[in-house]
Design an enzyme around this catalytic site. Structure first.
Site, PDB file in Angstrom:
ATOM      1  N   HIS B 271      43.132  95.922  11.741  1.00 45.29           N
ATOM      2  CA  HIS B 271      44.442  95.531  12.256  1.00 45.29           C
ATOM      3  C   HIS B 271      44.568  94.001  12.290  1.00 45.29           C
ATOM      4  CE1 HIS B 271      48.056  96.071  14.897  1.00 45.29           C
ATOM      5  NE2 HIS B 271      47.681  94.879  15.320  1.00 45.29           N
ATOM      6  N   GLU B 272      43.616  93.363  12.929  1.00 45.19           N
ATOM      7  CA  GLU B 272      43.698  91.906  13.053  1.00 45.19           C
ATOM      8  C   GLU B 272      43.543  91.224  11.692  1.00 45.19           C
ATOM      9  OE1 GLU B 272      44.838  90.953  15.818  1.00 45.19           O
ATOM     10  OE2 GLU B 272      44.415  92.781  16.947  1.00 45.19           O
ATOM     11  N   HIS B 275      46.917  90.758  10.252  1.00 42.92           N
ATOM     12  CA  HIS B 275      47.593  89.571  10.798  1.00 42.92           C
ATOM     13  C   HIS B 275      47.032  88.301  10.168  1.00 42.92           C
ATOM     14  CE1 HIS B 275      50.088  91.358  13.877  1.00 42.92           C
ATOM     15  NE2 HIS B 275      49.082  91.969  14.468  1.00 42.92           N
TER      16      HIS B 275
END
Lengths: 503, 503
Positions: B271-272, B275
């Protein structure tokens, strides 16, 4: 007492109110500096450089803000109505303002750029051991330092202006007198110790490899022993050990792990611990004020040298270290305390300052001090500098560097424009012994304090005498308050004589 | 092309020159934020808070500087003469100025204090699972948000002003229409999958403990697989996973290691990573400019959801993960790819949003969205809030929290004044599927791209379509540019249907 109690004057309160954002910028810059040496991804160095220089320009602008200066002038006109804390605030700010005001913004910018270029070329020059790569940048740095000295002003000697930047009130005349005393009196001690091998000139432990994770545990446990407050402090890894005070409740030290000769990482930790303890014991009422820092580089260094050498390299501390070492390292058990003590106190001339022992260290400083003085007064050209360096090394320590990387190229300082900084290292050595003498008068022999693990008492003493005052007093004044006299190298020389001539 | 090529207009150049120090303050603040969640000693939180708030006040002051605003006005008068990059600069700055100008300094300060107090009480309330501790602070936050909305202005609905803060251009009407579609169409999918157990509702691997050091190696190797550029990026540990873009060459993600149920730490990393990839692929010419950030929170979230779910939770990615897992973890070998795929895609209603699966996640958002709208429009009191929360949970997911810590107290957002933020999470989910569709049109099926490990192609696609533009375009405009249409939830619903109904 709280900070509202000690800062009562309305003008001072307004000054501190304005100052808080300058403090915040300093806080951010310190963290950025720490990060760039520890965790920052490599490629971010350009962005970090840009951010740092933007923040320092901004900080200068806020310090030289007209409203702020008017308030400071107002405070200066009522010094008699202020208490000692408030006078300290005015003193520290006034000094910073004077320095920033004296140096034109163009010069500051020019120096920043010159430093960055010089640093890059110094790295390259040192790597290739080729002074010619660094030479023109060193020359420019010297010229800029001379220019800065002219702007800053001085009474007797141009070098005074630079010395004062790093150690408030220090002059060439004073520094020379002190350093000459050290040189002339330590030389015969060193020669006797080295020639008669009173301490070993090498030791098998220097080559023994250690497990880095195990060594980290040793360092941590040593810091535990000294009550290192982990909730307000850190220990990390960097290429060159350093201490950063990010705020009064956030002080961080680093060490390095080369994987062999474990005293190197261990004594870095003890050294930086001394710096950290100073920052950690400053009066909490000084939070967010200009008094938050230490009194001077020399006094700061006295604290690191105290813990590294006077405590750390003592026979008694070795006996306390031994069980910690034996617990984590698998090779120390076969060396007794005396062997470890000798290993921690190897005495031999070295080319590299940061590798040198207690008896030769100051000669490295005196050499640099003499060269800087000549550079700044135009008595030495960069062309002649390596030769001069090598000649002095031979004169002082009887060894002659074969390449510039072990000679004039070894330190980062001149590449980043730090001329006048080196003498503070020897001041630190001298003061560490001068303060120890007072400590022994009040608490008894340090050897006993160590054996009884009375580190809290030692810390309390240092806090009461030095740390808590932060930047309140001029260094000379603080030294006088703490020790009853001005800086006096005789205790240091006596300490070295006692330690090394009766091994 | 270099940044000197893309920013040619003199006024824009002057604006960017002035902006650089604001950028530097943002850089420092980001690092301070990262540090306070990773390495900062605990007791430093007060000092860090003081420094952060000083820097944000200063940053606002510099943004609202009169000379700067005059230049910005000048630039706004010549938009037709500017190129797209330059117009982007004006747009982003103008938006920031409008927001800062609309909110009085007193209100900003009041909100900052209220947040800090609310956060502290929220932590306590959650710990004791006692909503009453948090209630008055939540009420004050809501009132302040309402006040802010009034200052910011809106056309139709007071909540619009807050939504726009987090997702430029988003309105209640638009968000409601989108979220209602998702709710009504995902509900039957979820019910079928859950009732017929098309995916497991629990898995033995959830309870299996892992060795943290081994798991760190897994995470690192997964990031290596995705070409994570370690020279410009980091992975650290924090209590709650997050990404910080400190500069275009310094992007840092975190994860956590609970020691069991390894998918939690693994999918946090993915997920990160999504980003981080966004920040890392922004046009380097945007360095130090207001275009350096992403277009919006929703678009940012689409990138994290893309890597976490569309790539990460696919059957094909599981097969690529398997050898990495087997190499480092000692318990995965006995589970085949299909078992792992099922474990990564457990479907069951949960009380806690961050623990929820792809089919139930959006209901957590819709619940919060509805409550926020009622709060802001005075249709729901804090007294009734826990009951409303629990009722909606029962309505959407058929489960009812037994204590407030698994209900209304679970998220930090409302405690720190983030009202209007939650909908961006679902926008991210929707957009991740919408962008995937375009990707498949251009590069072929994602399943094949994964199997062939063509991650570089996927990254290039995302860079070209989204990342490189940074903050140049309004989110809606960028979505239209990238996908040929406005935000459209049908692709997301189709994706969920395909994935979960044909397991």
């Amino acid at each position: 007492m709280s900070s509202t109690d000690i800062f009562q004057n309305e003008t001072i309160k307004e000054i501190l109110e304005h100052y808080r954002v300058i403090w915040a910028l300093g806080h951010a810059s310190s963290l950025m500096g720490w990060d760039s040496e520890t965790y920052m991804p490599k490629q971010a160095y350009m962005d970090r450089g840009t951010a740092s220089s933007e923040l320092s320009v901004l900080s200068r602008k806020l310090l030289l803000d007209e409203n702020f200066l008017a308030k400071l002038d107002k405070a200066k006109d009522m010094m008699d109505d202020l208490n000692e804390y408030e006078r300290g605030v005015v003193r520290v700010l006034d000094r910073a303002v004077k320095i920033y005001r004296a140096l034109p913004e163009d010069l500051i910018r020019e120096m920043a750029i010159a430093r960055e270029e010089a640093r890059v070329h110094w790295v390259q020059a040192r790597y290739k051991s080729d002074f010619n790569i660094f030479k023109p940048y060193l020359e420019r740095n010297i010229n800029l330092s001379r220019k800065a000295a002219e702007y800053l002003g001085y009474e007797e000697d141009r070098y005074d202006a630079l010395l004062d930047l790093f150690e408030e009130g220090l002059t060439y005349r004073k520094a020379k007198s002190i350093l000459d005393q050290v040189a002339s009196q330590v030389k015969p001690i060193f020669e006797k110790v080295y020639n008669e091998e009173l301490f070993p000139s090498k030791h098998t432990l220097e080559d023994v490899k250690y497990d880095i994770e195990a060594m980290k545990k040793v360092n941590k446990e040593v810091l535990d022993l000294l009550n290192y407050p982990w909730e307000r402090a850190r220990l990390d890894v960097s290429a060159h050990p350093f201490t950063t005070g990010i705020s009064l409740d956030d002080v961080r030290i680093t060490t390095r792990y080369e994987g062999y000769d474990f005293r190197r990482t261990l004594y870095s930790v003890l050294h930086e611990y001394g710096h950290a303890l100073y920052d950690l014991q400053i009066d909490p009422n000084f939070k967010y004020t200009p008094l938050e820092g230490g009194a001077s580089l020399g006094i700061h260094e006295s604290q690191s040298r105290f813990w590294e050498n006077i405590i750390g390299r003592s026979r008694e501390f070795t006996s306390i270290l031994k069980p910690i070492l034996d617990k984590h390292l698998d090779f120390t058990a076969k060396y007794d305390e005396e062997e470890l003590y000798k290993y921690f106190n190897i005495v031999r001339p070295t080319f590299i300052r940061v590798d040198s022992d207690q008896l030769t260290y100051d000669f490295h400083i005196i050499l640099r001090f003499r060269m800087e003085h000549m550079f700044i007064n135009g008595e030495l050209t960069v062309d002649d500098a390596p030769e001069t360096w090598n000649n002095m090394m031979e004169e002082f320590l009887g060894i002659r560097p074969k390449k510039d990387s072990e000679g004039i190229l070894q330190d980062i300082h001149w590449s980043i424009g730090l001329m006048g900084y080196f003498p503070t290292y020897t001041l630190g050595n001298i003061l560490s012994a001068q303060i120890s003498r007072v400590l022994e008068k009040e608490l008894g022999k340090i050897s006993n304090l160590i054996l009884e693990k009375r580190f809290t008492d030692i810390q309390e003493f240092l806090k009461e005498k030095i740390h808590r005052y932060g930047g309140m007093y001029k260094p000379e004044e603080l030294i006088r308050k703490a020790t009853g006299e001005g800086i006096n190298p005789s205790y240091y020389i006596e300490y070295l004589r006692n330690k090394f001539l009766s091994p």
